[in-house]
Enzyme design. Sequence first.
Site, PDB file in Angstrom:
ATOM      1  N   LEU A 206      73.122  29.524  71.521  1.00  0.00           N
ATOM      2  CA  LEU A 206      71.794  28.912  71.414  1.00  0.00           C
ATOM      3  C   LEU A 206      71.949  27.392  71.361  1.00  0.00           C
ATOM      4  O   LEU A 206      72.670  26.877  70.513  1.00  0.00           O
ATOM      5  CB  LEU A 206      71.075  29.415  70.164  1.00  0.00           C
ATOM      6  CG  LEU A 206      70.818  30.936  70.121  1.00  0.00           C
ATOM      7  CD1 LEU A 206      70.464  31.386  68.721  1.00  0.00           C
ATOM      8  CD2 LEU A 206      69.723  31.317  71.109  1.00  0.00           C
ATOM      9  N   HIS A 207      71.260  26.695  72.261  1.00  0.00           N
ATOM     10  CA  HIS A 207      71.410  25.240  72.279  1.00  0.00           C
ATOM     11  C   HIS A 207      70.212  24.501  72.870  1.00  0.00           C
ATOM     12  O   HIS A 207      70.179  23.271  72.866  1.00  0.00           O
ATOM     13  CB  HIS A 207      72.648  24.853  73.093  1.00  0.00           C
ATOM     14  CG  HIS A 207      72.458  25.011  74.578  1.00  0.00           C
ATOM     15  ND1 HIS A 207      72.488  26.235  75.190  1.00  0.00           N
ATOM     16  CD2 HIS A 207      72.205  24.104  75.544  1.00  0.00           C
ATOM     17  CE1 HIS A 207      72.272  26.070  76.496  1.00  0.00           C
ATOM     18  NE2 HIS A 207      72.090  24.795  76.734  1.00  0.00           N
TER      19      HIS A 207
END
Length: 367
Positions: A206-207
Amino acid sequence: MSRFVHLVAGARPNFMKVAPLYHQLARADWCRPVLVHTGQHYSSEMSETFIRDLDLPTPDHQLSIGSGSHAEQTARCMIAYEKLCTLTAPDLVVVVGDVNSTMACALAAKKLGLDVAHLEAGLRSGDRSMPEEINRLVTDAIADLLWTPSPDADVNLRTEGVSENRIHRVGNIMIDAYELLRDRIEAAPGPSSLGLAGEDYAVVTLHRPSNVDTQTKLEELVSAVTQTAEQIRLVFPLHPRTSAALERFGMTAALKHPRIHLLSPLGYVDFMSLVRRARLVITDSGGLQEETTYLGVPCLTIRKNTERPITVTEGTNRLIDAADLPVAVAQCLADEAPAARRPELWDGHTAERVARSIREFFTARSA
């Protein structure tokens, strides 16, 4: 006469797309591939590890543009790449994906009158709040050759008025990268290196700014992830952007959970050795939606939209909200493997089709 082809890479997903084409062109006697690293991802974790994994040489040119705002990064990249092209003009500039370097180098090259090709063209999320969507739109508007991965990308370009002679469907270059390193990926220890041999686990990445750049959204995400860990072990390589956000908002400790394996960013081989054996993947990445579809691994994408809709209509991907993650994971664990098929031309031979397209382009230019 050998033609010089610049292969421009700025972020680590770019190297996965460039590598198969580099190796394909390096075997040809009619051109010479020139690897240009803009340095948009400038840490060894985010670039050099991938270069090594993908058997790429040290880049011929390092622009070293570094971080900054979107405008700063784009401007520095345009200035640096324009200087390089002024000194040694290539016969073709190949840009890939949708990062700032993609748009910046395409713009700089076209303003110098150079030919530009976009690999992974035509992808659209319909969400212009995403910087990547702007990069895709601008790049496709000015590129001479548009290499698309899927039929929906062709339709998007036609809808935008792009002429048929610029559109060439070649398939998904990300699959070529996987096949290039399949033997090493399958030989890598993967989950056994984390003590997870024989256990079900999910890979988490997740980014996206929409998920991690505000405290409220990040808190929601961390809560969903920790709840999910009660159902299945999680392997979570932390992107530098996500690590910085967790630190900034004082939430690093919230992810300290006995069933969450927090890792530093991994090289391509080690990462894909985990993905291929995973029970499911939780992500906001673009590329992982494609790779999980190819591998038949269920994928839950925490986004409102995707520029890769074929991974939903034909693949293993589902779009969900962060708050729905625990329920969606429970459904994945209860269900059999999703019915899916590999999209047409996702076959590991995209680089060959791209090389053939380049040669035909040069032939037509010489006629």
